[in-house]
Motif scaffolding. Structure first.
Motif, PDB file in Angstrom:
ATOM      1  N   HIS A   7      11.704 -42.858  36.108  1.00  0.00           N
ATOM      2  CA  HIS A   7      11.380 -41.832  35.777  1.00  0.00           C
ATOM      3  C   HIS A   7      10.785 -40.827  36.995  1.00  0.00           C
ATOM      4  CE1 HIS A   7      11.564 -43.444  31.449  1.00  0.00           C
ATOM      5  NE2 HIS A   7      11.562 -44.715  31.890  1.00  0.00           N
ATOM      6  N   ASN A  93      18.292 -26.379  22.111  1.00  0.00           N
ATOM      7  CA  ASN A  93      18.760 -26.691  24.249  1.00  0.00           C
ATOM      8  C   ASN A  93      17.895 -26.888  25.047  1.00  0.00           C
ATOM      9  OD1 ASN A  93      21.413 -27.722  23.171  1.00  0.00           O
ATOM     10  ND2 ASN A  93      22.357 -25.951  23.461  1.00  0.00           N
ATOM     11  N   GLY A  94      17.528 -27.559  26.444  1.00  0.00           N
ATOM     12  CA  GLY A  94      17.057 -27.157  27.013  1.00  0.00           C
ATOM     13  C   GLY A  94      15.174 -27.821  27.135  1.00  0.00           C
ATOM     14  N   TYR A 125      22.773 -34.150  21.830  1.00  0.00           N
ATOM     15  CA  TYR A 125      21.380 -33.283  23.411  1.00  0.00           C
ATOM     16  C   TYR A 125      21.287 -34.561  24.682  1.00  0.00           C
ATOM     17  CZ  TYR A 125      19.185 -30.386  20.083  1.00  0.00           C
ATOM     18  OH  TYR A 125      18.591 -29.448  18.974  1.00  0.00           O
ATOM     19  N   GLN A 126      21.294 -34.428  25.436  1.00  0.00           N
ATOM     20  CA  GLN A 126      21.381 -35.339  26.509  1.00  0.00           C
ATOM     21  C   GLN A 126      20.384 -35.239  27.522  1.00  0.00           C
ATOM     22  OE1 GLN A 126      23.801 -33.642  29.011  1.00  0.00           O
ATOM     23  NE2 GLN A 126      26.371 -33.922  28.297  1.00  0.00           N
ATOM     24  N   PHE A 127      19.240 -36.576  28.027  1.00  0.00           N
ATOM     25  CA  PHE A 127      17.781 -36.820  28.346  1.00  0.00           C
ATOM     26  C   PHE A 127      18.440 -36.243  29.986  1.00  0.00           C
ATOM     27  CE2 PHE A 127      17.577 -38.988  24.336  1.00  0.00           C
ATOM     28  CZ  PHE A 127      16.788 -38.097  24.077  1.00  0.00           C
ATOM     29  N   LYS A 128      17.928 -35.420  30.369  1.00  0.00           N
ATOM     30  CA  LYS A 128      17.795 -35.263  32.380  1.00  0.00           C
ATOM     31  C   LYS A 128      16.351 -35.422  32.531  1.00  0.00           C
ATOM     32  CE  LYS A 128      21.739 -32.523  31.621  1.00  0.00           C
ATOM     33  NZ  LYS A 128      22.833 -31.513  32.111  1.00  0.00           N
ATOM     34  N   LEU A 129      16.769 -35.977  34.075  1.00  0.00           N
ATOM     35  CA  LEU A 129      14.810 -35.602  34.565  1.00  0.00           C
ATOM     36  C   LEU A 129      15.169 -34.601  35.673  1.00  0.00           C
ATOM     37  CD1 LEU A 129      15.921 -38.710  37.018  1.00  0.00           C
ATOM     38  CD2 LEU A 129      14.367 -38.423  35.122  1.00  0.00           C
ATOM     39  N   LEU A 130      13.522 -33.562  35.048  1.00  0.00           N
ATOM     40  CA  LEU A 130      13.199 -32.984  36.150  1.00  0.00           C
ATOM     41  C   LEU A 130      12.738 -32.815  37.194  1.00  0.00           C
ATOM     42  CD1 LEU A 130      10.712 -31.979  33.747  1.00  0.00           C
ATOM     43  CD2 LEU A 130      12.936 -30.299  33.851  1.00  0.00           C
ATOM     44  N   GLU A 131      13.886 -32.174  38.459  1.00  0.00           N
ATOM     45  CA  GLU A 131      14.333 -31.609  39.238  1.00  0.00           C
ATOM     46  C   GLU A 131      12.592 -31.173  40.141  1.00  0.00           C
ATOM     47  OE1 GLU A 131      17.217 -30.092  41.046  1.00  0.00           O
ATOM     48  OE2 GLU A 131      18.688 -31.366  39.592  1.00  0.00           O
TER      49      GLU A 131
END
Length: 132
Positions: A7, A93-94, A125-131
């Protein structure tokens, strides 16, 4: 443990200060105090707001992350079903969805979060890590 599980964490001030109710120098000091423990360039302002001078300072040191769906899982007037319905109604989305890991939110979050994840995945929906 959170980091070991892949995470990403972010600063949220040391004492959950409301920026609009706090002098900028005190707010910045509180963010820096939290930064001793939270090694991240991400920052999410408590309550979703801050003063403009606070934002200017933070932008030079952090990537500010704002939410667009707050589940209100902490509210004594909400039920797990109500929290889940907030996710279903307002997620786009987003979206960045806020669930809380507090004692006040525990009952609602523990029931609504798995339902929400399952529903979001079923909707594509997809889960993505914040950069950072």
């Amino acid at each position: 443990m959170v980091l070991d599980r892949g995470h990403v964490v972010g600063n949220h001030t040391h004492n959950h200060l409301q920026g609009i109710k706090t002098w900028t120098k005190d707010y910045v000091k509180n963010v820096q105090e939290a930064g001793v423990y939270i090694q991240s360039r991400l920052f999410r302002p408590p309550h979703g707001h801050m003063r403009f001078p606070q934002q200017v300072w933070l932008r030079s040191n952090y990537r500010i992350v704002m939410w667009d769906v707050v589940t209100r899982d902490y509210s004594p007037h909400m039920t797990p079903k109500g929290v889940f319905n907030v996710v279903k109604r307002y997620t786009r989305n987003g979206s960045i969805i806020v669930f809380h890991d507090s004692i006040k939110a525990e009952k609602n979050m523990k029931e609504a979060l798995p339902l929400s994840i399952e529903w979001l995945l079923s909707q594509g929906y997809q889960f993505k890590l914040l950069e950072e």
